[in-house]
Enzyme design. Structure first.
Site, PDB file in Angstrom:
ATOM      1  CD  GLU A 129      -3.049  -0.587   2.362  1.00  0.00           C
ATOM      2  OE1 GLU A 129      -3.900  -1.456   2.545  1.00  0.00           O
ATOM      3  OE2 GLU A 129      -2.866   0.376   3.145  1.00  0.00           O
TER       4      GLU A 129
ATOM      5  CG  ASP B 229      -3.820   8.520   7.958  1.00  0.00           C
ATOM      6  OD1 ASP B 229      -3.709   7.298   8.139  1.00  0.00           O
ATOM      7  OD2 ASP B 229      -4.146   9.023   6.865  1.00  0.00           O
TER       8      ASP B 229
END
Lengths: 399, 272
Positions: free
Chosen positions: B49, B60
């Site tokens: 990824e 995040d």
């Protein structure tokens, strides 16, 4: 005309709005939407909200004729909607009361909020204390420095203030951090968003909690002048005070609606916070709307003399009202806002918030082009006590 | 068959889960990204990824936020990320590459243009964290048309109606967020997670990857018992953040990933 019935069931205003968030938050937003709709239909909730607005906030506040400055300008009559007279000194408390009552109804024991100038943080801290809830306010490090008195007020009220050091250390980063907190603590926590932006149902919920501004102003104007105003003017950061004033007038097509963004050092300099005037549509903080972004879709740093307008996005309903031409959006620079700030102090005996001074600047510009029998309502969204250090510093005065 | 589908068929036969590391493109340096990708493959990862940096990564935690900020400060743009994938593909045609990021930079490029460029570069799947299936119907169709899998997320909070929506729209695999919270947060209750993953796999008919909260070989082994893939993000990004040179970064990534790659290979998939 066709009835204005936005947003649709998915929170869309034309192409704007919607729900662009991490999956974890989707059920929480659905739960919030459900609880909000149920509360809106519940006469008991509405009565409680109405009562709190009267007893605690001090509503209705007056629509006040600014006679001296109107005469000086020699044009339209300027009326000020006195949101500055609310408890905690700004319009933000209308929404904070509404969302906190909703949080209590949903059984949430902890509320979080983001704040720029600190007005929404103070309002949230205030109602959290009143309803016995734990309160944590996220605020950018830079804003904490600019608005130290509001930080102290929040702490006096028993709230915790968390400094946000990521990104540009301002309102947008505080919002990111509050969203992260909510993702992590979604079951115990209610996120009190302070502006008419964010994922659905926030924009519509914030509008409905602030529409009392426009509802009162409409009735007061009819009572004072015998007719509707010709023009409404409000400052636009995220756009909560503006949508609150505008919304009840949307179907009154003859009433012009003007939102004033922060022109900062001038639109040509790039140092401003005027997404509707200069930006383009994109997706940030859970909704599609006009944004200040670079060609790669990265969000740009903003600048405004007023922390409350220092935000690269704007509520999705404003984006829609701009596109369909129902509302107009312009910008006032830091210097114009500052001049309007002083002018109101000296003519009307009112110290306005620097945010509201942007709306005043445009009103002072527009009034002389109108007839003396015409009316402008300016939303005086907050009082300027919080800004005296900023203004003094600009003039080289140490308080 | 797409690279992702091929990978999961192959691993099904091998009876083990895939290991998928996450790294932010352009961190710890512009020149490190492609060599790091090759180094990860060499040490035994099954797919990669690659994070597309965004100025406001609201889902995040601090590790990936900071990596994103550092990458943007170095001038990373979406086109550069795609170019790095193309460069990687020149010598690797089998390892699936999944781009992960937020919608706005993709929209700024133009969704169709992005999908075409991603397909041409050799991208296999795209995860846009803030694009829910409800809002993303158009984008998902455009990606699929180019042969790129639109990968959606599900969370512990997702109810049956959410699962049904994703079933109709996602392909490649589904990313199960193993805990409430942001990337890099604390650990989950793995028995509960694996039970849910088993249900989801049956309901969706797609492989299910588990991410969030996986930082070491022991946890990888625990999760690999029941997941189709295990994603390790913040922990790797933390390792890379402190590296001063590309060589150091490659050595650090290799050292860190090696036991994790070992863990997926020595863990038999048997369910919960």
């Amino acid at each position: 005309m066709e009835t204005y019935a936005l947003p649709d069931a998915f929170g869309h205003y034309g192409p704007y709005g919607g729900r662009f968030v991490a999956e974890t938050l989707i059920p929480a937003l659905a739960e919030l939407e459900h609880a909000y709709q149920e509360a809106q239909r519940d006469p008991e909730f509405r009565a409680e909200l109405h009562n709190e607005l009267r007893q605690f906030v001090g509503r209705p506040n007056p629509l006040c004729h600014a006679a001296r400055v109107s005469r000086e300008l020699g044009g339209a009559q300027i009326y000020l909607k006195r949101e500055d007279l609310n408890h905690t000194g700004a319009h933000k408390i209308n929404n904070a009361v509404g969302q906190a009552l909703l949080a209590r109804r949903m059984g949430k024991k902890r509320v979080i909020a983001e704040t720029g100038a600190g007005q929404h943080g103070v309002a949230t801290a205030t109602v959290a204390t009143r309803y016995g809830m734990e309160c944590l306010v996220y605020m950018g490090e830079e804003d904490i420095q600019r608005q130290s008195s509001n930080v102290f007020r929040m702490r006096l009220l028993g709230a915790q203030v968390a400094a946000v050091s990521s990104g540009t250390r301002t309102l947008k980063d505080a919002l990111n951090e509050a969203l992260r907190d909510w993702v992590t603590n979604v079951e115990s926590t209610f996120y009190v968003i302070g502006t008419a932006a964010g994922p659905h149902p926030y924009p519509v919920m914030v509008r409905e909690f602030h529409r009392v501004i426009g509802d009162e102003a409409r009735a007061q104007c009819l009572e004072l002048t015998g007719r509707l105003p010709d023009c409404l003017i409000a400052c636009v950061g995220g756009g909560s005070n503006a949508i609150g004033l505008f919304y009840p007038f949307i179907e009154d097509k003859a009433v012009r609606m003007i939102g004033v963004e922060a022109g900062g050092l001038g639109l040509g300099t790039g140092q401003h916070a005027a997404p509707l005037t200069t930006g383009r549509p994109g997706v940030l903080h859970g909704n599609r709307t006009y944004l200040m972004e670079d060609e790669d879709g990265q969000i740009l740093p903003t600048h405004s003399i007023s922390a409350g307008l220092d935000y690269p996005g704007v509520g999705p309903e404003h984006a829609y009202l701009k596109d369909i031409g129902r509302a107009e959006y312009v910008a006032a620079t830091d210097a114009e806002a500052l001049a309007a700030f002083h002018r109101l102090c000296r003519t009307e005996g009112i110290i306005p918030a620097l945010e509201s001074a942007h709306a005043l600047a445009h009103a002072f510009h527009l009034a002389p082009t109108m007839r003396p029998d015409q009316t402008i309502i300016v939303n005086l969204s907050g009082r300027g006590d919080k800004d005296i250090h900023t203004v003094a510093a600009l003039e080289g005065i140490h308080l | 068959m797409s690279r992702l589908a091929g990978l999961f068929v192959q691993l099904q036969d091998a009876g083990r889960a895939a290991l998928i590391p996450f790294m932010t493109a352009g961190d710890p340096s512009l020149t490190a990204t492609v060599p790091l990708m090759h180094a990860l493959v060499a040490v035994g990862v099954d797919a990669i990824e690659l994070g597309m940096p965004f100025s406001d990564p609201m889902a995040d935690g601090p590790s990936i936020q900071r990596a994103s900020e550092r990458a943007l400060a170095r001038g990373v743009k979406l086109r550069m990320v795609l170019e790095w994938v193309r460069e990687f593909r020149m010598t690797n045609s089998h390892t699936p590459i999944i781009l992960m990021g937020y919608l706005n930079p993709v929209e700024a490029m133009g969704v169709t243009l992005f999908a075409e460029a991603a397909a041409t570069a050799g991208v296999d799947g795209v995860i846009l964290v803030d694009l829910t299936p409800e809002e993303g119907r158009g984008e998902a169709a455009v990606l699929r048309q180019q042969g790129v899998d639109p990968i959606f997320l599900l969370a512990p909070t997702s109810g049956p109606e959410r699962v049904a929506t994703v079933r109709g729209m996602g392909s490649g695999f589904v990313y199960y967020v193993s805990l409430r919270g942001i990337t890099g947060a604390a650990q989950a209750d793995w028995t509960e997670v694996l039970q849910r993953v088993q249900d989801l796999r049956r309901q969706l008919g797609l492989p299910v990857a588990i991410g969030f909260g996986i930082r070491d070989a022991a946890t990888v082994a625990r999760v690999a018992v029941g997941a189709d893939a295990v994603v390790v993000g913040s922990a790797l990004v933390d390792q890379l953040a402190e590296c001063m040179t590309d060589q150091e970064a490659i050595a650090a990534a290799t050292r860190f990933i090696e036991p994790l790659a070992q863990a997926v290979r020595t863990t038999e998939r048997r369910g919960v």
